[in-house]
Enzyme design. Structure first.
Site, PDB file in Angstrom:
ATOM      1  N   ASP A  67       0.817  -1.214   0.000  1.00 14.94           N
ATOM      2  CA  ASP A  67       0.000   0.000   0.000  1.00 14.94           C
ATOM      3  C   ASP A  67       0.850   1.263   0.000  1.00 14.94           C
ATOM      4  O   ASP A  67       0.662   2.155  -0.845  1.00 14.94           O
ATOM      5  CB  ASP A  67      -0.935   0.009   1.217  1.00 14.94           C
ATOM      6  CG  ASP A  67      -2.039  -1.028   1.121  1.00 14.94           C
ATOM      7  OD1 ASP A  67      -1.800  -2.092   0.529  1.00 14.94           O
ATOM      8  OD2 ASP A  67      -3.130  -0.773   1.648  1.00 14.94           O
TER       9      ASP A  67
ATOM     10  N   ARG B  30      -1.028   4.996  16.535  1.00 15.38           N
ATOM     11  CA  ARG B  30      -1.233   6.027  15.524  1.00 15.38           C
ATOM     12  C   ARG B  30      -0.868   7.434  15.992  1.00 15.38           C
ATOM     13  O   ARG B  30      -0.271   8.195  15.236  1.00 15.38           O
ATOM     14  CB  ARG B  30      -2.671   5.982  15.005  1.00 15.38           C
ATOM     15  CG  ARG B  30      -3.048   4.674  14.316  1.00 15.38           C
ATOM     16  CD  ARG B  30      -1.990   4.257  13.323  1.00 15.38           C
ATOM     17  NE  ARG B  30      -2.364   3.078  12.559  1.00 15.38           N
ATOM     18  CZ  ARG B  30      -1.595   2.005  12.424  1.00 15.38           C
ATOM     19  NH1 ARG B  30      -0.423   1.954  13.040  1.00 15.38           N
ATOM     20  NH2 ARG B  30      -1.973   0.987  11.691  1.00 15.38           N
TER      21      ARG B  30
ATOM     22  N   ASP C 286      -8.053   4.627  11.203  1.00 16.90           N
ATOM     23  CA  ASP C 286      -6.718   5.218  11.223  1.00 16.90           C
ATOM     24  C   ASP C 286      -6.664   6.590  10.558  1.00 16.90           C
ATOM     25  O   ASP C 286      -5.910   7.460  10.980  1.00 16.90           O
ATOM     26  CB  ASP C 286      -5.712   4.277  10.552  1.00 16.90           C
ATOM     27  CG  ASP C 286      -5.297   3.138  11.457  1.00 16.90           C
ATOM     28  OD1 ASP C 286      -5.523   3.240  12.681  1.00 16.90           O
ATOM     29  OD2 ASP C 286      -4.745   2.142  10.957  1.00 16.90           O
TER      30      ASP C 286
ATOM     31  N   SER D 174      -4.825  -7.695   5.960  1.00 21.98           N
ATOM     32  CA  SER D 174      -4.263  -6.412   6.343  1.00 21.98           C
ATOM     33  C   SER D 174      -3.790  -6.568   7.783  1.00 21.98           C
ATOM     34  O   SER D 174      -4.592  -6.841   8.686  1.00 21.98           O
ATOM     35  CB  SER D 174      -5.334  -5.312   6.250  1.00 21.98           C
ATOM     36  OG  SER D 174      -4.842  -4.099   6.765  1.00 21.98           O
TER      37      SER D 174
END
Length: 398
Positions: A16, A96, A125, A177
């Site tokens: 990605d 994050r 996210d 993922s």
């Protein structure tokens, strides 16, 4: 787009973000600086800088942030006892804000006009990255390619990568993922998109199946100071080292596996598989020690606020004023939480065996079932009568 000359991208080196790096260069015609954080994801990052530069990055940062992650993000959250929807220990959520904070710092140092991330328009996210940027540097723009480009699937990304000579790492055998760090490893996608379907053999890697764990239990002792673990089996350790060692031990005993359907902030339900071996042990040990040395009303008040605190972390409000205020309350409640917990680890389970604290509120003379001279049991009758006044006046029959 013409106002953006330089962007800093959160870069993992996977499919990605490699595609995103090339796409931003092609679409915005700007320089791209990449940032890769070592958060204890147990990956070899030695080739990430080279890969980023070969894919077109102007500069690549690769930094070890394990100690900061454990000390300033994981441990404050563990002090608060945070659990989202009663089960999730927030392993992805808490990483994050740290990544986004460093993105902002690099952006300002490098003269970037924007940060970029690989979060999709369906996930949490994107909110976590962008709320952090808004709190720390509201003048920065945020580029989220999944909300901009016309690619709709991982197949599209694979095709784009091949067209642009970007190595492809995704396979049909492992279509997930994944997000890994010092606190956990998560899996989404593939057969997990069917909530009834059991996860395949590649959906766990930090932990052995509990049925394959050792037949003999393991006893561990964890020392705490003001709500933070500071030593394991009598050996003082840094936050990151202690958590990493508990991950190893817990993984060996099949501890910390969890499969759940959760409510995303954006409004949909999603199914994920999580492994949090060390965090599960620490959560159990911490709660057990609190039972010995935390005042009852303080504990009950704190417990009533845990769901709200967990939502703040999950939703991305780590750098919000309300989380900082609530953190102060959580930390105040931890001032007496020092001592040692002894636990048994056995086939996926964590079982507290004993606890001691210099701040213990346990009074053996009061709690004993044997004869004592400090408690007059006749006092309980008046206590109960007073407690029943309201009820006796509202629940009459006949």
């Amino acid at each position: 787009m013409s106002t953006i000359q330089k962007v800093v991208l959160a870069y993992s080196g996977g499919l990605d973000t490699s595609v995103i790096l090339k796409w931003i260069k092609n679409t915005y015609g700007c320089e791209v600086v990449t940032f890769t954080a070592d958060l204890g994801q147990d990956e070899d990052l030695s080739g990430v800088e080279k890969r980023a530069l070969e894919t077109g990055a102007a500069k690549a940062y690769v930094e070890d942030q394990r100690e900061e992650f454990a000390r300033d993000f994981i441990f404050p959250m563990l002090r608060a006892g945070a659990v989202y929807e009663g089960r999730y220990l927030l392993g992805t959520s808490i990483a994050r804000p740290l990544i986004a904070k460093r993105l902002v710092e690099i952006a300002l140092a490098e003269g970037c006009q924007a940060i970029a991330h690989g979060a999709t328009g369906k996930g949490n996210d994107q909110v976590r990255f962008e709320l952090t940027a808004a709190a720390l540097a509201p003048g920065l723009r945020c580029i989220a390619p999944w909300r901009e480009w016309d690619m709709k699937s991982r197949t599209d990304l694979v095709n784009y990568a091949r067209e642009n000579n970007i190595p492809v790492t995704v396979t049909k055998a492992k279509p997930y993922s994944c997000d890994g760090n010092l606190l956990h490893l998560s899996f989404e996608g593939g057969e997990l998109e069917d909530p009834w379907e059991e996860g395949g053999p590649y959906t766990y890697s930090m932990t052995v199946p509990p049925e394959e764990a050792p037949a003999e239990p393991q006893i561990v002792m964890i020392d705490y100071e003001k709500g933070d673990p500071v030593a394991l089996n009598g050996k003082e350790m840094s936050p990151a080292a202690l958590l990493a060692e508990l991950n190893r031990i817990g993984g060996k005993h099949g501890i910390g596996r969890m499969d759940m359907v959760e409510n995303r902030f954006v409004g949909m339900k999603s199914r994920g598989v999580y492994e949090t071996p060390g965090g599960t042990i620490l959560h159990a040990a911490h709660r057990d020690l609190e039972s010995l040395c935390m005042d009852r009303e303080v504990m009950h008040l704190r417990d009533s606020l845990i769901p709200r605190y967990a939502e703040m972390v999950y939703y991305g409000f780590w750098f919000s004023p309300e989380r900082e205020v609530l953190q102060a309350l959580m930390d105040k409640a931890q001032e007496r939480v020092s001592g040692t917990v002894r636990l048994k680890l056995y086939k996926g389970g964590v079982y507290p065996l004993g606890r001691k604290s210099p701040n213990s509120l346990y009074n053996a003379d009061l709690a004993t079932f044997e004869e004592d001279s400090v408690y007059d049991q006749r006092d309980a009758a008046g206590f109960i009568r007073l407690q029943s006044l309201r009820i006796r006046g509202s629940k009459r029959i006949g």
